[in-house]
Scaffold this motif. Sequence first.
Motif, PDB file in Angstrom:
ATOM      1  N   LEU A 183       1.041 -17.815 -10.594  1.00  0.00           N
ATOM      2  CA  LEU A 183       0.334 -16.869  -9.729  1.00  0.00           C
ATOM      3  C   LEU A 183       0.978 -16.766  -8.350  1.00  0.00           C
ATOM      4  N   THR A 184       1.404 -17.905  -7.808  1.00  0.00           N
ATOM      5  CA  THR A 184       2.010 -17.900  -6.475  1.00  0.00           C
ATOM      6  C   THR A 184       3.278 -17.063  -6.445  1.00  0.00           C
ATOM      7  N   PHE A 185       4.166 -17.285  -7.382  1.00  0.00           N
ATOM      8  CA  PHE A 185       5.425 -16.548  -7.372  1.00  0.00           C
ATOM      9  C   PHE A 185       5.260 -15.114  -7.859  1.00  0.00           C
ATOM     10  N   SER A 186       4.321 -14.896  -8.762  1.00  0.00           N
ATOM     11  CA  SER A 186       4.040 -13.525  -9.199  1.00  0.00           C
ATOM     12  C   SER A 186       3.525 -12.682  -8.043  1.00  0.00           C
ATOM     13  N   SER A 187       2.790 -13.314  -7.138  1.00  0.00           N
ATOM     14  CA  SER A 187       2.219 -12.572  -6.021  1.00  0.00           C
ATOM     15  C   SER A 187       3.281 -12.016  -5.082  1.00  0.00           C
ATOM     16  N   TYR A 188       4.466 -12.624  -5.074  1.00  0.00           N
ATOM     17  CA  TYR A 188       5.543 -12.161  -4.207  1.00  0.00           C
ATOM     18  C   TYR A 188       6.539 -11.255  -4.932  1.00  0.00           C
ATOM     19  N   PHE A 189       6.807 -11.543  -6.182  1.00  0.00           N
ATOM     20  CA  PHE A 189       7.859 -10.829  -6.902  1.00  0.00           C
ATOM     21  C   PHE A 189       7.329  -9.794  -7.885  1.00  0.00           C
ATOM     22  N   MET A 190       6.026  -9.797  -8.123  1.00  0.00           N
ATOM     23  CA  MET A 190       5.396  -8.825  -9.004  1.00  0.00           C
ATOM     24  C   MET A 190       4.131  -8.309  -8.310  1.00  0.00           C
ATOM     25  N   LYS A 191       3.502  -7.340  -8.931  1.00  0.00           N
ATOM     26  CA  LYS A 191       2.296  -6.765  -8.345  1.00  0.00           C
ATOM     27  C   LYS A 191       1.064  -7.297  -9.074  1.00  0.00           C
ATOM     28  N   ILE A 192       0.129  -7.801  -8.300  1.00  0.00           N
ATOM     29  CA  ILE A 192      -1.170  -8.213  -8.817  1.00  0.00           C
ATOM     30  C   ILE A 192      -2.192  -7.250  -8.245  1.00  0.00           C
ATOM     31  N   ASN A 193      -2.977  -6.651  -9.107  1.00  0.00           N
ATOM     32  CA  ASN A 193      -3.916  -5.609  -8.689  1.00  0.00           C
ATOM     33  C   ASN A 193      -3.182  -4.454  -8.007  1.00  0.00           C
ATOM     34  N   GLY A 194      -1.951  -4.194  -8.477  1.00  0.00           N
ATOM     35  CA  GLY A 194      -1.202  -3.036  -8.006  1.00  0.00           C
ATOM     36  C   GLY A 194      -0.445  -3.209  -6.709  1.00  0.00           C
ATOM     37  N   GLN A 195      -0.379  -4.437  -6.173  1.00  0.00           N
ATOM     38  CA  GLN A 195       0.335  -4.653  -4.917  1.00  0.00           C
ATOM     39  C   GLN A 195       0.798  -6.102  -4.810  1.00  0.00           C
ATOM     40  N   SER A 196       1.915  -6.281  -4.107  1.00  0.00           N
ATOM     41  CA  SER A 196       2.436  -7.628  -3.914  1.00  0.00           C
ATOM     42  C   SER A 196       1.819  -8.236  -2.664  1.00  0.00           C
ATOM     43  N   SER A 197       1.967  -9.543  -2.527  1.00  0.00           N
ATOM     44  CA  SER A 197       1.409 -10.239  -1.372  1.00  0.00           C
ATOM     45  C   SER A 197       2.007  -9.735  -0.066  1.00  0.00           C
ATOM     46  N   LEU A 198       3.328  -9.504  -0.068  1.00  0.00           N
ATOM     47  CA  LEU A 198       3.985  -9.053   1.152  1.00  0.00           C
ATOM     48  C   LEU A 198       3.602  -7.619   1.508  1.00  0.00           C
ATOM     49  N   GLU A 199       3.352  -6.803   0.504  1.00  0.00           N
ATOM     50  CA  GLU A 199       2.893  -5.436   0.789  1.00  0.00           C
ATOM     51  C   GLU A 199       1.562  -5.456   1.524  1.00  0.00           C
ATOM     52  N   ILE A 200       0.693  -6.364   1.123  1.00  0.00           N
ATOM     53  CA  ILE A 200      -0.592  -6.490   1.822  1.00  0.00           C
ATOM     54  C   ILE A 200      -0.373  -7.024   3.231  1.00  0.00           C
ATOM     55  N   SER A 201       0.454  -8.061   3.349  1.00  0.00           N
ATOM     56  CA  SER A 201       0.691  -8.695   4.650  1.00  0.00           C
ATOM     57  C   SER A 201       1.316  -7.744   5.652  1.00  0.00           C
ATOM     58  N   ASN A 202       2.179  -6.859   5.161  1.00  0.00           N
ATOM     59  CA  ASN A 202       2.904  -5.951   6.059  1.00  0.00           C
ATOM     60  C   ASN A 202       2.149  -4.654   6.336  1.00  0.00           C
ATOM     61  N   ARG A 203       0.933  -4.561   5.832  1.00  0.00           N
ATOM     62  CA  ARG A 203       0.164  -3.325   6.001  1.00  0.00           C
ATOM     63  C   ARG A 203      -0.269  -3.124   7.441  1.00  0.00           C
ATOM     64  N   PHE A 204      -0.573  -4.212   8.136  1.00  0.00           N
ATOM     65  CA  PHE A 204      -1.038  -4.118   9.511  1.00  0.00           C
ATOM     66  C   PHE A 204      -0.027  -4.803  10.440  1.00  0.00           C
ATOM     67  N   PRO A 205       0.056  -4.334  11.677  1.00  0.00           N
ATOM     68  CA  PRO A 205       1.009  -4.925  12.637  1.00  0.00           C
ATOM     69  C   PRO A 205       0.495  -6.246  13.197  1.00  0.00           C
ATOM     70  N   VAL A 206       0.497  -7.277  12.365  1.00  0.00           N
ATOM     71  CA  VAL A 206       0.011  -8.592  12.782  1.00  0.00           C
ATOM     72  C   VAL A 206       1.125  -9.331  13.521  1.00  0.00           C
ATOM     73  N   ILE A 207       0.830  -9.809  14.703  1.00  0.00           N
ATOM     74  CA  ILE A 207       1.841 -10.496  15.506  1.00  0.00           C
ATOM     75  C   ILE A 207       2.023 -11.937  15.048  1.00  0.00           C
ATOM     76  N   PHE A 208       0.911 -12.617  14.801  1.00  0.00           N
ATOM     77  CA  PHE A 208       0.984 -14.017  14.362  1.00  0.00           C
ATOM     78  C   PHE A 208       1.238 -14.034  12.862  1.00  0.00           C
ATOM     79  N   ALA A 209       2.492 -13.857  12.501  1.00  0.00           N
ATOM     80  CA  ALA A 209       2.899 -13.846  11.096  1.00  0.00           C
ATOM     81  C   ALA A 209       4.378 -14.203  11.032  1.00  0.00           C
ATOM     82  N   PRO A 210       4.814 -14.848   9.968  1.00  0.00           N
ATOM     83  CA  PRO A 210       6.221 -15.231   9.851  1.00  0.00           C
ATOM     84  C   PRO A 210       7.070 -14.116   9.238  1.00  0.00           C
ATOM     85  N   PHE A 211       8.360 -14.220   9.435  1.00  0.00           N
ATOM     86  CA  PHE A 211       9.307 -13.319   8.795  1.00  0.00           C
ATOM     87  C   PHE A 211       9.231 -13.523   7.280  1.00  0.00           C
ATOM     88  N   ASN A 212       9.467 -12.458   6.515  1.00  0.00           N
ATOM     89  CA  ASN A 212       9.297 -12.529   5.057  1.00  0.00           C
ATOM     90  C   ASN A 212      10.095 -13.657   4.410  1.00  0.00           C
TER      91      ASN A 212
END
Length: 237
Positions: free
Chosen positions: A17-46
């Motif tokens: 599940l952890t690696f699928s969340s980054y390299f595949m889509k769960i519920n139609g979106q990847s983890s990074l797609e969700i993370s990058n949706r908003f301009p969050v300042i306190f966040a690490p580089f991908n």
Amino acid sequence: MPRFFLMTITYVVSLILTFSSYFMKINGQSSLEISNRFPVIFAPFNVSYVIWIVVYMLLGYWLVMNLKKTSIKQTVLFSSICIMQALAIVVWHHELFIVSIVSTFILVLYLSKLYKTYPLSNNSLTGRLPFSIYFAWVTFSLMTNVSFTLTSYQWNGFGLSDPLWAVILLTLGVAIALHIRFHYFDIIYPSVFIWSYIGVVLHNGFDELLVSTAALFLCGVLLVGILFIKKNPAYQK
């Protein structure tokens, strides 16, 4: 054997599940797609998320090398950690962000309890070390999840700017890391925070100079703590 079977199954599910969340889509979106949706300042580089590879490699090694050595408490905690990791990913991908924060917080608590089952002197690959890395990274992840959730709900920050709140969170992270460094004589935990804060710098660059400068300065503070903080003799056992 039942203990190892339980830990192995939950480990594999968590890993997938952890690696699928980054390299595949769960519920139609990847983890990074969700993370990058908003301009969050306190966040690490991908790229910072490659630390998951290290985490799961070390957990796998720990699991294999402790086939018959784990206590019942460690078995239950390890399996609970893997289950909470999987749950946190599922609810995150279904955009249940507050539930994700709660599940990640519980995950941090379980990691803390498993981490504390080892003596201070046991920093080996088959002992505390894998959980030092995991514990630190999930603690940082919890902070980023909180930042993301507040941003998604358009929280006004009590009138304080987003960069200032990011600096406050960075400072809080350093306080936690140095606490672990001092009380548990652990140099790995704060080292993971240095990795995370470098990711914050790369994520913001010159666009948020205050945050990037603060992150670099606090990396220096953590490095000083790693090199020079000595454990209080009163805590030596």
